[in-house]
Design an enzyme around this catalytic site. Sequence first.
Site, PDB file in Angstrom:
ATOM      1  N   HIS A 117      -5.147 -13.153  -5.008  1.00 17.86           N
ATOM      2  CA  HIS A 117      -5.780 -11.925  -4.269  1.00 17.86           C
ATOM      3  C   HIS A 117      -7.272 -11.572  -4.858  1.00 17.86           C
ATOM      4  O   HIS A 117      -7.450 -11.743  -5.887  1.00 17.86           O
ATOM      5  CB  HIS A 117      -4.973 -10.629  -4.063  1.00 17.86           C
ATOM      6  CG  HIS A 117      -3.408 -11.082  -3.865  1.00 17.86           C
ATOM      7  ND1 HIS A 117      -2.544 -10.379  -4.597  1.00 17.86           N
ATOM      8  CD2 HIS A 117      -2.908 -11.427  -2.828  1.00 17.86           C
ATOM      9  CE1 HIS A 117      -1.321 -10.781  -4.146  1.00 17.86           C
ATOM     10  NE2 HIS A 117      -1.388 -11.551  -3.040  1.00 17.86           N
ATOM     11  N   HIS A 119      -8.788  -8.031  -6.073  1.00 19.78           N
ATOM     12  CA  HIS A 119      -8.714  -6.860  -6.358  1.00 19.78           C
ATOM     13  C   HIS A 119      -9.930  -6.074  -6.402  1.00 19.78           C
ATOM     14  O   HIS A 119     -10.929  -6.591  -6.622  1.00 19.78           O
ATOM     15  CB  HIS A 119      -8.054  -7.018  -7.951  1.00 19.78           C
ATOM     16  CG  HIS A 119      -6.352  -7.191  -7.577  1.00 19.78           C
ATOM     17  ND1 HIS A 119      -5.322  -6.585  -7.861  1.00 19.78           N
ATOM     18  CD2 HIS A 119      -5.806  -8.241  -6.823  1.00 19.78           C
ATOM     19  CE1 HIS A 119      -4.076  -7.254  -7.550  1.00 19.78           C
ATOM     20  NE2 HIS A 119      -4.411  -8.203  -7.184  1.00 19.78           N
ATOM     21  N   HIS A 134      -5.450  -4.129  -4.521  1.00 19.21           N
ATOM     22  CA  HIS A 134      -5.951  -5.091  -3.881  1.00 19.21           C
ATOM     23  C   HIS A 134      -7.195  -4.680  -3.117  1.00 19.21           C
ATOM     24  O   HIS A 134      -7.106  -3.192  -2.742  1.00 19.21           O
ATOM     25  CB  HIS A 134      -5.038  -5.403  -2.491  1.00 19.21           C
ATOM     26  CG  HIS A 134      -4.052  -6.343  -2.956  1.00 19.21           C
ATOM     27  ND1 HIS A 134      -3.257  -7.159  -2.118  1.00 19.21           N
ATOM     28  CD2 HIS A 134      -3.496  -6.803  -4.188  1.00 19.21           C
ATOM     29  CE1 HIS A 134      -2.549  -7.973  -2.909  1.00 19.21           C
ATOM     30  NE2 HIS A 134      -2.603  -7.601  -3.869  1.00 19.21           N
ATOM     31  N   HIS A 142      -1.323  -4.821   3.436  1.00 18.39           N
ATOM     32  CA  HIS A 142      -1.102  -5.910   2.995  1.00 18.39           C
ATOM     33  C   HIS A 142      -0.370  -6.638   4.348  1.00 18.39           C
ATOM     34  O   HIS A 142       0.520  -6.308   4.699  1.00 18.39           O
ATOM     35  CB  HIS A 142      -0.450  -5.953   1.735  1.00 18.39           C
ATOM     36  CG  HIS A 142      -0.506  -7.507   1.083  1.00 18.39           C
ATOM     37  ND1 HIS A 142      -1.351  -8.089   0.324  1.00 18.39           N
ATOM     38  CD2 HIS A 142       0.776  -8.366   1.145  1.00 18.39           C
ATOM     39  CE1 HIS A 142      -1.049  -9.420  -0.021  1.00 18.39           C
ATOM     40  NE2 HIS A 142       0.521  -9.449   0.449  1.00 18.39           N
ATOM     41  N   HIS A 145      -5.677  -7.252   3.850  1.00 18.74           N
ATOM     42  CA  HIS A 145      -6.936  -7.410   3.150  1.00 18.74           C
ATOM     43  C   HIS A 145      -7.934  -8.503   3.110  1.00 18.74           C
ATOM     44  O   HIS A 145      -7.425  -9.729   3.157  1.00 18.74           O
ATOM     45  CB  HIS A 145      -6.338  -6.835   1.663  1.00 18.74           C
ATOM     46  CG  HIS A 145      -5.630  -5.661   1.700  1.00 18.74           C
ATOM     47  ND1 HIS A 145      -4.293  -5.775   0.854  1.00 18.74           N
ATOM     48  CD2 HIS A 145      -5.374  -4.780   2.315  1.00 18.74           C
ATOM     49  CE1 HIS A 145      -3.655  -4.859   0.996  1.00 18.74           C
ATOM     50  NE2 HIS A 145      -4.222  -3.845   2.015  1.00 18.74           N
ATOM     51  N   ASP A 148      -6.674 -11.535   0.699  1.00 20.49           N
ATOM     52  CA  ASP A 148      -5.676 -11.921   0.762  1.00 20.49           C
ATOM     53  C   ASP A 148      -5.351 -13.179   0.980  1.00 20.49           C
ATOM     54  O   ASP A 148      -5.233 -13.947   2.243  1.00 20.49           O
ATOM     55  CB  ASP A 148      -4.475 -11.047   1.777  1.00 20.49           C
ATOM     56  CG  ASP A 148      -4.260  -9.424   1.327  1.00 20.49           C
ATOM     57  OD1 ASP A 148      -4.403  -9.310  -0.014  1.00 20.49           O
ATOM     58  OD2 ASP A 148      -3.936  -8.770   2.083  1.00 20.49           O
ATOM     59  N   HIS A 184      -1.264 -14.445  -9.542  1.00 21.53           N
ATOM     60  CA  HIS A 184       0.097 -13.829  -9.850  1.00 21.53           C
ATOM     61  C   HIS A 184       1.055 -14.628 -10.344  1.00 21.53           C
ATOM     62  O   HIS A 184       0.912 -15.856 -10.167  1.00 21.53           O
ATOM     63  CB  HIS A 184       0.580 -12.992  -8.596  1.00 21.53           C
ATOM     64  CG  HIS A 184      -0.456 -11.641  -8.433  1.00 21.53           C
ATOM     65  ND1 HIS A 184       0.108 -10.542  -8.998  1.00 21.53           N
ATOM     66  CD2 HIS A 184      -1.482 -11.673  -7.604  1.00 21.53           C
ATOM     67  CE1 HIS A 184      -0.921  -9.577  -8.556  1.00 21.53           C
ATOM     68  NE2 HIS A 184      -1.851 -10.290  -7.869  1.00 21.53           N
ATOM     69  N   ARG A 207       0.427 -10.045 -13.313  1.00 23.00           N
ATOM     70  CA  ARG A 207      -1.274 -10.641 -13.281  1.00 23.00           C
ATOM     71  C   ARG A 207      -1.228 -11.548 -14.198  1.00 23.00           C
ATOM     72  O   ARG A 207      -1.203 -11.370 -15.628  1.00 23.00           O
ATOM     73  CB  ARG A 207      -2.023  -9.505 -13.203  1.00 23.00           C
ATOM     74  CG  ARG A 207      -1.987  -8.577 -12.043  1.00 23.00           C
ATOM     75  CD  ARG A 207      -2.774  -7.586 -12.068  1.00 23.00           C
ATOM     76  NE  ARG A 207      -2.293  -6.274 -10.934  1.00 23.00           N
ATOM     77  CZ  ARG A 207      -3.218  -5.502 -10.601  1.00 23.00           C
ATOM     78  NH1 ARG A 207      -4.179  -5.043 -11.204  1.00 23.00           N
ATOM     79  NH2 ARG A 207      -2.925  -4.612  -9.909  1.00 23.00           N
TER      80      ARG A 207
END
Length: 243
Positions: A117, A119, A134, A142, A145, A148, A184, A207
């Site tokens: 994603h 951020h 995000h 979500h 976004h 995404d 992630h 993360r």
Amino acid sequence: MLALLCAYLLTATHASEAWTNPDPQDPGFGMEEQIRDMHAKVTEIWQEMKQRRAASGQDAALHAACRVLPSAALAAAQPRVRGLVLFRQLRPGALLEAFFHLEGFPTEPNVTSRAIHVHQFGDLTQGCDTTGPHYNPLGVPHPKHPGDFGNFAVRDGQLWKYRSGLNASLCGPHAIVGRAVVVHEGEDDLGRGGNQASVENGNAGRRLACCVVGLCGPGPWARQAQEHAEHKKRRRESECKTS
Ligand SMILES: [Cu+2]
Ligand SMILES: [Zn+2]
């Protein structure tokens, strides 16, 4: 022309902040339409500039690079993921294309799926943990976004992917430039997890690695396109040998 564009961008960004954190006492509350107008004007000016550059023989596309490094906040046992994410936007308002090339995932026999994603902050002072939530300039759930990017298959500890049609931008008030790309540990549940975290971050877990998006020239994209084509060819050849 550039000064005018910068002034518009500053005004639009300021207005955008007020819009995403609306204060009912603020006389500017409910300025959605104004933002849209401003965004359209910025895009129009940008397009004109791009057309002039194209007419003078210069590349009209925007490019950005993001050198992914393992999070400084990782425990010793966590995998060290690193690599490169590149973006290209052929013109303002167009959807983004991207190359993702990452290595250092655990080599597991099965294909695994990892979420990526954009951020909110390009702040890596405490590894990827300081990149915030995000990036969500329009206050939507979500996975709507702009950054995404969903799930990516990891094979033999590596992730190679070209994606097009990404709903993010390198210019205008909602540009992702200066923000972070986060890789992630887990899979994105795409908002179907049935809890609050699912509609905020897809429950994608720790993360592992991240980077800050910065504008660049067309060179890295051209090199990666070639490397990607060679990688695909090698994979096809090895699949033919094993089948
Ligand atoms: Cu994320
Ligand atoms: Zn999201």
